[in-house]
Enzyme design. Structure first.
Site, PDB file in Angstrom:
ATOM      1  N   ARG A  36       0.638  -8.719   7.481  1.00 34.24           N
ATOM      2  CA  ARG A  36       1.332  -8.071   6.678  1.00 34.24           C
ATOM      3  C   ARG A  36       2.546  -9.352   5.932  1.00 34.24           C
ATOM      4  NH1 ARG A  36       1.669  -4.510  11.199  1.00 34.24           N
ATOM      5  NH2 ARG A  36       1.058  -2.467  10.527  1.00 34.24           N
ATOM      6  N   LYS A  77       5.217  -3.916  12.792  1.00 33.36           N
ATOM      7  CA  LYS A  77       5.804  -2.505  12.449  1.00 33.36           C
ATOM      8  C   LYS A  77       6.330  -1.952  13.910  1.00 33.36           C
ATOM      9  CE  LYS A  77       4.353  -0.742   8.030  1.00 33.36           C
ATOM     10  NZ  LYS A  77       3.591   0.361   7.519  1.00 33.36           N
ATOM     11  N   HIS A 123      -0.687  -7.346   0.283  1.00 34.80           N
ATOM     12  CA  HIS A 123      -1.295  -6.256   1.059  1.00 34.80           C
ATOM     13  C   HIS A 123      -2.939  -6.100   0.644  1.00 34.80           C
ATOM     14  CE1 HIS A 123       0.391  -3.814   4.429  1.00 34.80           C
ATOM     15  NE2 HIS A 123      -0.442  -2.928   3.845  1.00 34.80           N
ATOM     16  N   ARG A 181      -4.776  -8.084   3.014  1.00 37.70           N
ATOM     17  CA  ARG A 181      -4.862  -7.444   4.286  1.00 37.70           C
ATOM     18  C   ARG A 181      -5.798  -6.265   4.208  1.00 37.70           C
ATOM     19  NH1 ARG A 181      -2.117  -5.795   9.178  1.00 37.70           N
ATOM     20  NH2 ARG A 181      -1.676  -3.576   9.202  1.00 37.70           N
ATOM     21  N   HIS A 241      -2.508  -1.309  14.011  1.00 38.30           N
ATOM     22  CA  HIS A 241      -2.339   0.063  13.572  1.00 38.30           C
ATOM     23  C   HIS A 241      -2.226   0.945  14.913  1.00 38.30           C
ATOM     24  CE1 HIS A 241      -4.426  -0.125   9.603  1.00 38.30           C
ATOM     25  NE2 HIS A 241      -3.242  -0.394   9.278  1.00 38.30           N
ATOM     26  N   TYR A 275     -10.526   2.378   5.699  1.00 37.74           N
ATOM     27  CA  TYR A 275     -11.365   1.444   5.336  1.00 37.74           C
ATOM     28  C   TYR A 275     -12.829   1.652   5.527  1.00 37.74           C
ATOM     29  CZ  TYR A 275      -6.853  -1.229   5.414  1.00 37.74           C
ATOM     30  OH  TYR A 275      -5.764  -1.702   5.210  1.00 37.74           O
TER      31      TYR A 275
END
Length: 343
Positions: free
Chosen positions: A158, A189, A267, A270, A293, A302
């Site tokens: 990120r 995150k 992004h 990414r 994630h 994806y």
């Protein structure tokens, strides 16, 4: 209450005027937000008047019908959600004022919007961007920006994780790269740390950048001013840590120099990282770990990109996929439709 949209709005019922004054004075909402509230509540008042209802007489069935009308008129799900949020807040205020016994909008929700696919580059586009050498650029800027592209695309970082990297590991560092282990330690995150591998091309670009990084006139002053910022892996000419906004700007300019049809943002690289890995490996769990994630359902989006890639390849290459004008659509189209019905 006067707004810049007064000329376009009919006279509003007194309840709505009082509510708008409440959100403006007591909740201190932004002027533009209050204007949008006025527009949405004018629609509510008009619908109620057409149905022969006072605002206090509106029921859930009425709200559902009006929502369906908005949807039928082409209003997007997000726009309908904002309208309903405004109406819901208005009736909550009426309830607090003792004007209604229940909120007719409480259990009404906008139609679910189709989740858009993440935008990813084709493999050849990503490689073209990564391999760009801008001979006209300053060598210092060129080395930095090339390393940024290689890390974003090669590691799936990120932009916040990228700009948080320091030159070396320390107790106060949010992230760093260990060249010997070919690994990057990043803070993602939820303040979760993860380790991602760094490929040989990214390590080469990083080495070239580090050889030039300290040739920055503003670095010494930055170290005195803010040692933490000056320890950043990626810095600007003033010696301070590069901002996410600056990365966005540099990447946009670099993608245009590479001849890509659309500007690239961090992004997107990414997304490209994840999509291209899945095309090659189909290992969803590994991609989940690399992206950081928490839930695999976030990574599963994806697989839809990967499936589109396979369907396009089939349509382009298989001799039985090339349909005549009077023939059924290519198999890839049918596969895509079936996949959308059964994700």
């Amino acid at each position: 209450m006067a707004t810049s949209t007064d000329a376009a709005l009919p006279a509003l019922p007194v309840q709505i005027e009082k509510y708008l004054e409440y959100v403006r004075v007591e909740r201190r909402l932004a002027a533009r937000t209050v204007e949008l509230y006025a527009i949405h509540l004018a629609t509510l008042a008009r619908n109620a008047a057409t149905a022969g209802l006072a605002l206090e007489q509106v029921q859930t069935a009425h709200v559902r019908r009006w929502m369906a009308q908005l949807h039928g008129a082409g209003r997007e799900s997000r726009g309908i959600a904002l309208v309903l949020s405004c109406w819901r807040s208005f009736y909550r205020w009426l309830g607090n004022e003792g004007r209604v016994g229940s909120n007719p909008v409480q259990d009404v929700h906008a139609p679910k919007a189709a989740r858009p696919l993440p935008k990813a580059l084709a493999v050849d586009e990503a490689v073209r961007l990564a391999e760009l050498h801008d001979a006209e650029a300053d060598p210092w800027d060129e080395a930095r920006d090339r390393a940024i592209v290689e890390l974003l695309y090669g590691c799936g970082l990120r932009v916040g994780e990228l700009v948080g990297l320091d030159v070396r590991a320390s107790s106060g560092a949010r992230g760093w790269i260990d060249p010997d282990a070919a690994e990057a330690q990043v803070l993602g995150k939820g303040s979760k740390r993860r380790i991602v591998p760094v490929g040989s091309k990214a390590l080469e670009a990083l080495q070239a950048w580090l050889a030039l990084r300290d040739d920055c006139a503003g670095l010494e002053a930055a170290r005195l001013r803010d040692p933490g910022s000056a320890a950043a892996l990626f810095i600007g000419r003033n010696g301070n840590r590069l901002s996410a906004h600056a990365v966005w700007k540099q990447l946009r300019e670099r993608s245009l120099k590479a001849g890509l049809t659309a500007p690239v943002h961090p992004h997107m690289l990414r997304h490209s990282f994840a999509s291209h890995l899945l095309q090659s490996s189909s290992d969803l769990r590994a991609v989940q770990e690399l992206l950081g994630h928490a839930n695999i359902s976030t990574t599963q989006v994806y697989t839809r990109l990967d499936f589109q890639h396979l369907a396009k390849a089939y349509d382009a290459a298989h001799p039985r996929a090339r349909a005549r004008d009077d023939s059924p659509p290519p198999i890839g189209d049918a596969l895509r439709k079936n996949k959308s019905r059964n994700p």
